[in-house]
Structure formats: C-alpha cells, structure tokens
Design a protein around this motif. Structure first.
Motif, PDB file in Angstrom:
ATOM      1  N   LYS A  31       0.618  -1.048  -0.041  1.00  0.00           N
ATOM      2  CA  LYS A  31      -0.242  -0.195   0.064  1.00  0.00           C
ATOM      3  C   LYS A  31       0.722   1.116  -0.207  1.00  0.00           C
ATOM      4  CE  LYS A  31      -4.251  -1.933   2.214  1.00  0.00           C
ATOM      5  NZ  LYS A  31      -4.513  -1.929   3.266  1.00  0.00           N
ATOM      6  N   GLY A  32       0.536   1.761  -0.524  1.00  0.00           N
ATOM      7  CA  GLY A  32       1.064   3.759  -0.314  1.00  0.00           C
ATOM      8  C   GLY A  32       2.230   3.212  -2.167  1.00  0.00           C
ATOM      9  N   ARG A  33       2.402   4.584  -2.167  1.00  0.00           N
ATOM     10  CA  ARG A  33       3.581   5.023  -3.340  1.00  0.00           C
ATOM     11  C   ARG A  33       4.836   5.330  -3.149  1.00  0.00           C
ATOM     12  NH1 ARG A  33       0.551   9.905  -7.102  1.00  0.00           N
ATOM     13  NH2 ARG A  33       2.446   8.817  -8.576  1.00  0.00           N
ATOM     14  N   LYS A  34       5.235   4.691  -4.116  1.00  0.00           N
ATOM     15  CA  LYS A  34       6.839   4.465  -3.178  1.00  0.00           C
ATOM     16  C   LYS A  34       7.940   5.912  -4.439  1.00  0.00           C
ATOM     17  CE  LYS A  34      10.471   1.293  -3.941  1.00  0.00           C
ATOM     18  NZ  LYS A  34      11.230  -0.627  -4.219  1.00  0.00           N
ATOM     19  N   GLU A  35       7.983   5.965  -3.608  1.00  0.00           N
ATOM     20  CA  GLU A  35       9.048   7.520  -4.497  1.00  0.00           C
ATOM     21  C   GLU A  35       9.844   7.243  -4.731  1.00  0.00           C
ATOM     22  OE1 GLU A  35      11.803  11.019  -3.196  1.00  0.00           O
ATOM     23  OE2 GLU A  35      11.142   9.547  -0.951  1.00  0.00           O
ATOM     24  N   LYS A  36       9.618   8.391  -6.455  1.00  0.00           N
ATOM     25  CA  LYS A  36      10.411   7.205  -8.060  1.00  0.00           C
ATOM     26  C   LYS A  36      11.772   8.582  -7.807  1.00  0.00           C
ATOM     27  CE  LYS A  36       6.214   6.710 -10.883  1.00  0.00           C
ATOM     28  NZ  LYS A  36       5.904   7.627 -12.154  1.00  0.00           N
ATOM     29  N   LYS A  37      13.087   7.952  -7.852  1.00  0.00           N
ATOM     30  CA  LYS A  37      14.434   8.220  -8.341  1.00  0.00           C
ATOM     31  C   LYS A  37      14.592   8.733  -9.614  1.00  0.00           C
ATOM     32  CE  LYS A  37      16.506   5.209  -4.544  1.00  0.00           C
ATOM     33  NZ  LYS A  37      17.592   4.529  -4.653  1.00  0.00           N
ATOM     34  N   GLN A  38      14.480   9.828  -9.495  1.00  0.00           N
ATOM     35  CA  GLN A  38      15.104  10.897 -11.076  1.00  0.00           C
ATOM     36  C   GLN A  38      16.314  10.248 -12.261  1.00  0.00           C
ATOM     37  OE1 GLN A  38      12.433  12.243 -12.426  1.00  0.00           O
ATOM     38  NE2 GLN A  38      11.006  12.191 -11.399  1.00  0.00           N
ATOM     39  N   LYS A  39      15.736  10.290 -12.810  1.00  0.00           N
ATOM     40  CA  LYS A  39      17.223   9.684 -13.468  1.00  0.00           C
ATOM     41  C   LYS A  39      17.962  11.160 -14.231  1.00  0.00           C
ATOM     42  CE  LYS A  39      17.085   4.433 -14.581  1.00  0.00           C
ATOM     43  NZ  LYS A  39      16.905   3.724 -16.069  1.00  0.00           N
ATOM     44  N   SER A  40      19.008  11.156 -13.610  1.00  0.00           N
ATOM     45  CA  SER A  40      19.936  12.564 -15.032  1.00  0.00           C
ATOM     46  C   SER A  40      19.413  12.091 -16.306  1.00  0.00           C
ATOM     47  CB  SER A  40      21.319  12.299 -14.425  1.00  0.00           C
ATOM     48  OG  SER A  40      22.129  11.469 -15.077  1.00  0.00           O
ATOM     49  N   SER A  41      19.674  13.561 -16.837  1.00  0.00           N
ATOM     50  CA  SER A  41      19.858  13.625 -18.773  1.00  0.00           C
ATOM     51  C   SER A  41      20.311  12.662 -19.112  1.00  0.00           C
ATOM     52  CB  SER A  41      19.381  15.091 -18.124  1.00  0.00           C
ATOM     53  OG  SER A  41      18.581  16.333 -18.256  1.00  0.00           O
ATOM     54  N   LEU A  42      21.462  12.838 -18.789  1.00  0.00           N
ATOM     55  CA  LEU A  42      22.170  12.004 -19.221  1.00  0.00           C
ATOM     56  C   LEU A  42      22.687  10.048 -19.508  1.00  0.00           C
ATOM     57  CD1 LEU A  42      24.908  11.569 -20.955  1.00  0.00           C
ATOM     58  CD2 LEU A  42      26.215  11.046 -18.855  1.00  0.00           C
ATOM     59  N   LYS A  43      21.735  10.221 -18.101  1.00  0.00           N
ATOM     60  CA  LYS A  43      21.647   8.488 -17.555  1.00  0.00           C
ATOM     61  C   LYS A  43      20.219   8.309 -18.942  1.00  0.00           C
ATOM     62  CE  LYS A  43      23.421   7.459 -14.032  1.00  0.00           C
ATOM     63  NZ  LYS A  43      23.400   6.721 -12.489  1.00  0.00           N
ATOM     64  N   MET A  44      19.061   9.249 -19.116  1.00  0.00           N
ATOM     65  CA  MET A  44      17.970   9.413 -19.702  1.00  0.00           C
ATOM     66  C   MET A  44      18.372   8.827 -20.927  1.00  0.00           C
ATOM     67  SD  MET A  44      14.968   8.560 -17.499  1.00  0.00           S
ATOM     68  CE  MET A  44      13.427   9.075 -19.022  1.00  0.00           C
ATOM     69  N   ILE A  45      18.622   9.207 -21.711  1.00  0.00           N
ATOM     70  CA  ILE A  45      19.489   9.674 -22.802  1.00  0.00           C
ATOM     71  C   ILE A  45      20.406   8.010 -22.707  1.00  0.00           C
ATOM     72  CG2 ILE A  45      20.959  10.385 -24.715  1.00  0.00           C
ATOM     73  CD1 ILE A  45      20.830  13.043 -24.053  1.00  0.00           C
ATOM     74  N   GLN A  46      20.942   8.028 -22.177  1.00  0.00           N
ATOM     75  CA  GLN A  46      21.544   6.650 -22.541  1.00  0.00           C
ATOM     76  C   GLN A  46      20.601   5.503 -22.315  1.00  0.00           C
ATOM     77  OE1 GLN A  46      25.250   6.836 -19.557  1.00  0.00           O
ATOM     78  NE2 GLN A  46      25.985   8.031 -20.958  1.00  0.00           N
ATOM     79  N   ALA A  47      19.955   5.473 -21.969  1.00  0.00           N
ATOM     80  CA  ALA A  47      18.938   4.151 -21.709  1.00  0.00           C
ATOM     81  C   ALA A  47      17.675   4.348 -22.894  1.00  0.00           C
ATOM     82  CB  ALA A  47      17.665   4.623 -20.765  1.00  0.00           C
ATOM     83  N   ASN A  48      17.605   5.096 -22.985  1.00  0.00           N
ATOM     84  CA  ASN A  48      17.228   5.343 -24.693  1.00  0.00           C
ATOM     85  C   ASN A  48      17.502   5.032 -25.081  1.00  0.00           C
ATOM     86  OD1 ASN A  48      14.607   6.890 -22.835  1.00  0.00           O
ATOM     87  ND2 ASN A  48      15.513   8.713 -23.876  1.00  0.00           N
ATOM     88  N   GLU A  49      18.389   5.226 -25.495  1.00  0.00           N
ATOM     89  CA  GLU A  49      18.911   4.764 -26.921  1.00  0.00           C
ATOM     90  C   GLU A  49      19.848   3.001 -26.719  1.00  0.00           C
ATOM     91  OE1 GLU A  49      22.186   5.951 -29.244  1.00  0.00           O
ATOM     92  OE2 GLU A  49      21.969   8.134 -29.333  1.00  0.00           O
ATOM     93  N   LYS A  50      20.047   2.780 -25.279  1.00  0.00           N
ATOM     94  CA  LYS A  50      19.457   1.428 -25.153  1.00  0.00           C
ATOM     95  C   LYS A  50      18.463   0.465 -25.537  1.00  0.00           C
ATOM     96  CE  LYS A  50      21.084  -2.121 -21.735  1.00  0.00           C
ATOM     97  NZ  LYS A  50      21.558  -2.947 -20.469  1.00  0.00           N
ATOM     98  N   ASN A  51      17.025   0.974 -25.498  1.00  0.00           N
ATOM     99  CA  ASN A  51      16.083   1.082 -25.272  1.00  0.00           C
ATOM    100  C   ASN A  51      15.864   0.422 -26.787  1.00  0.00           C
ATOM    101  OD1 ASN A  51      15.614  -0.240 -22.744  1.00  0.00           O
ATOM    102  ND2 ASN A  51      14.681   1.945 -21.974  1.00  0.00           N
ATOM    103  N   ALA A  52      15.625   1.436 -27.539  1.00  0.00           N
ATOM    104  CA  ALA A  52      15.952   2.113 -28.711  1.00  0.00           C
ATOM    105  C   ALA A  52      16.906   0.717 -29.747  1.00  0.00           C
ATOM    106  CB  ALA A  52      15.777   3.101 -29.139  1.00  0.00           C
ATOM    107  N   LYS A  53      17.627   1.003 -29.797  1.00  0.00           N
ATOM    108  CA  LYS A  53      18.588  -0.558 -30.172  1.00  0.00           C
ATOM    109  C   LYS A  53      18.175  -2.379 -29.793  1.00  0.00           C
ATOM    110  CE  LYS A  53      23.005   2.283 -30.232  1.00  0.00           C
ATOM    111  NZ  LYS A  53      24.514   2.303 -29.079  1.00  0.00           N
TER     112      LYS A  53
END
Length: 293
Positions: A31-53
């Motif tokens: 129950k309840g909401r878990k606090e989300k950890k925000q990724k840095s811009s660089l990590k988000m770009i790297q994760a997006n590129e990895k997922n796109a590939k």
C-alpha cells in the motif's frame, strides 16, 4: 523489511533468434506510493538509446533475414530537401513507386522499416539528410536502385536520379542484427524519424517466474561463457553470446542470445524467392529489365 523476490526468465523469440534475460524481481505490491528516483538527463538519454537499439534489433530479426535488403538512400546537392518533413514526403513517394512496381509483378506490398537521419549545424540548418530502408528481398536490386528518382523536368526524357543508392543483402551475425541496429540508432535520438509498413510481426515474449532459483542464477553467472551449459537449457538453439551484470540490489543479471539450430545462417533461403541467400539472385521478367524512368 526486505520485500519478497523471485527469479524471472524472460524469453524473446525474434525469427531465427532467441534472447533470454534472467534477473531477480522484487514483489513491491504494498500500500502507498513508492517515491520515484529521477534519473539524470544523461542516464535517460543512454537508457533511451539502449532501449531503441534493443527494440529495433528484435524487430528486424522478427521480420527480416538473409536474402532481404538494407538500402541506403542519399541526395544529390540539387535535390537535397530543405527539411526532414520534405524528405519524408520524398521517401513516401519512393515507397509508393516500389509498391506500384511490385503490384505489376504480382507481388504483395513491401515489408519495410525506414529511418530518416540528419544532422544540424549551429542555427538549426539541416545537412547530411539521408534514409536507411530495410526491406524484403522480393524485388530485384536494379529496380530498387532505378526507382530512387525525382520527377521528370521539362525537356527530360527520363526521370533523374535523386542521388546515390546502395543496396546490400542483410547479413545477420551470430547475434542477429546488433551491428545494424546500433548503426541505425547512433547519435541523438531526436535526430531521426522512424516508420514501418503495417503488419510487421512483433517479437514473441514469454515470461517464466520461479523456474530459476537464486542458487541456479549464481551458478550460471559463473558459467556464462560455457556454451554447452546454455545449449542444455535451450536444446533447440545454438549459443551465440551471453553477458552478465552485477546489480547492487538484484544481484546477477544474465542476457543470452541464441540462434535456432534448424536455420543454417550460412545457407539460409530467402523466404520470398526461395533462392539461397549467399548467391546473388538472377532475376527474370520485368523486375530486372532496365526501363525508362
């Protein structure tokens, strides 16, 4: 209190290839909401590129194989579009011409995945705009090249070529289309546009929970390079590659790529023509006949 966990085996079937991901999953259904950890811009770009590939690699493997084509289309300076939007319209017309030719030859509409790529100078000026198209191999190479044309201008008897065309046979490696996917997804994600024909197959994903124990996961992480151990677990496939990653929270994570035993990649047949892929197709009929543009 540490939440309960289990080991998940995720199998992704992509044509002649099988990818397997094995990792620990925590049961966080509280129950309840878990606090989300925000990724840095660089990590988000790297994760997006990895997922796109990853997504593109699997999509290609699920729909294309040896005997199909990867086509690179460029523009001569006099025909260079002013914007990606204009280039997309030109590509649409090119695909339409290919499908019209296929219809005349009794072929179904083309299966394809197309990427439009460009770069921007300071000030936003577009340059090096070009296209990559992965398409099925039912049509002759010469025809594919000849149809990359601009409208006929006054006084011209034939349609001028829009630019350079390079048509290559798809060459999957033991790990599928990793290199090609990396090439097509290089650079900044928003500097390209994607499109695909309707009806392409999606990779089939199957998940199995609790089949693996933590002990077995640790054992196989130590045997990641021992191909015979993986071929015992997945007897219909040959081992191609496996990698491991140690996560602070989840422990070992394993990724495996395997290829189907019945598909001899050195002697695979083109599913569209029935020809052996390593032999250049000798076309007959209108598709290889050089005609006026």
């Amino acid at each position: 209190m540490i939440p309960k966990s289990f080991i998940r085996e995720k199998k992704i079937y992509c044509g002649s290839f099988l990818e397997v991901e094995i990792y620990r999953v925590y049961d966080v259904t509280k129950k309840g909401r878990k606090e989300k950890k925000q990724k840095s811009s660089l990590k988000m770009i790297q994760a997006n590129e990895k997922n796109a590939k990853k997504k593109l690699r699997r999509k290609i493997a699920a729909n294309f194989d040896r005997g199909d084509y990867v086509v690179h289309l460029t523009y001569a300076p006099e025909f260079l579009p002013d914007s990606p939007e204009e280039a997309e319209k030109i590509l649409t017309n090119y695909i339409r011409r290919i499908n019209n030719r296929r219809k005349k030859e009794g072929l179904p509409k083309m299966k394809y995945i197309a990427v439009t790529e460009w770069k921007e100078k300071d000030g936003g000026k577009i340059y090096r705009l070009h296209h990559h198209v992965i398409m099925d191999g039912a049509l002759c190479r010469d025809t594919i090249e000849e149809l990359w044309t601009a409208p006929r201008r006054k006084g011209e008897k034939v349609r001028p070529s829009l630019g350079y065309v390079n048509v290559n046979r798809l060459q999957p490696s033991e790990t599928g289309f990793t290199d090609l996917a990396n090439y097509l997804t290089k650079g900044i994600p928003n500097k390209r546009r994607w499109r695909a024909s309707q009806g392409l197959k999606e990779p089939v994903v199957k998940k199995s929970d609790y089949r693996w124990s933590g002990k077995k996961l640790n054992q196989m992480a130590a045997l990641v390079d021992v191909h015979t151990e993986w071929e015992k677990l997945y007897p219909e496939y040959w081992y191609s590659k496996a990698t491991t990653k140690l996560d602070e929270m989840r422990g070992w994570m394993i990724s495996i790529v395997m290829r189907k035993k019945e598909s001899d990649v050195r002697n695979a047949k083109n599913r569209h023509t029935g020809d052996i892929a390593r032999i250049e197709r000798i076309c007959s009929g209108k598709s290889c006949k050089r005609t006026k543009r």
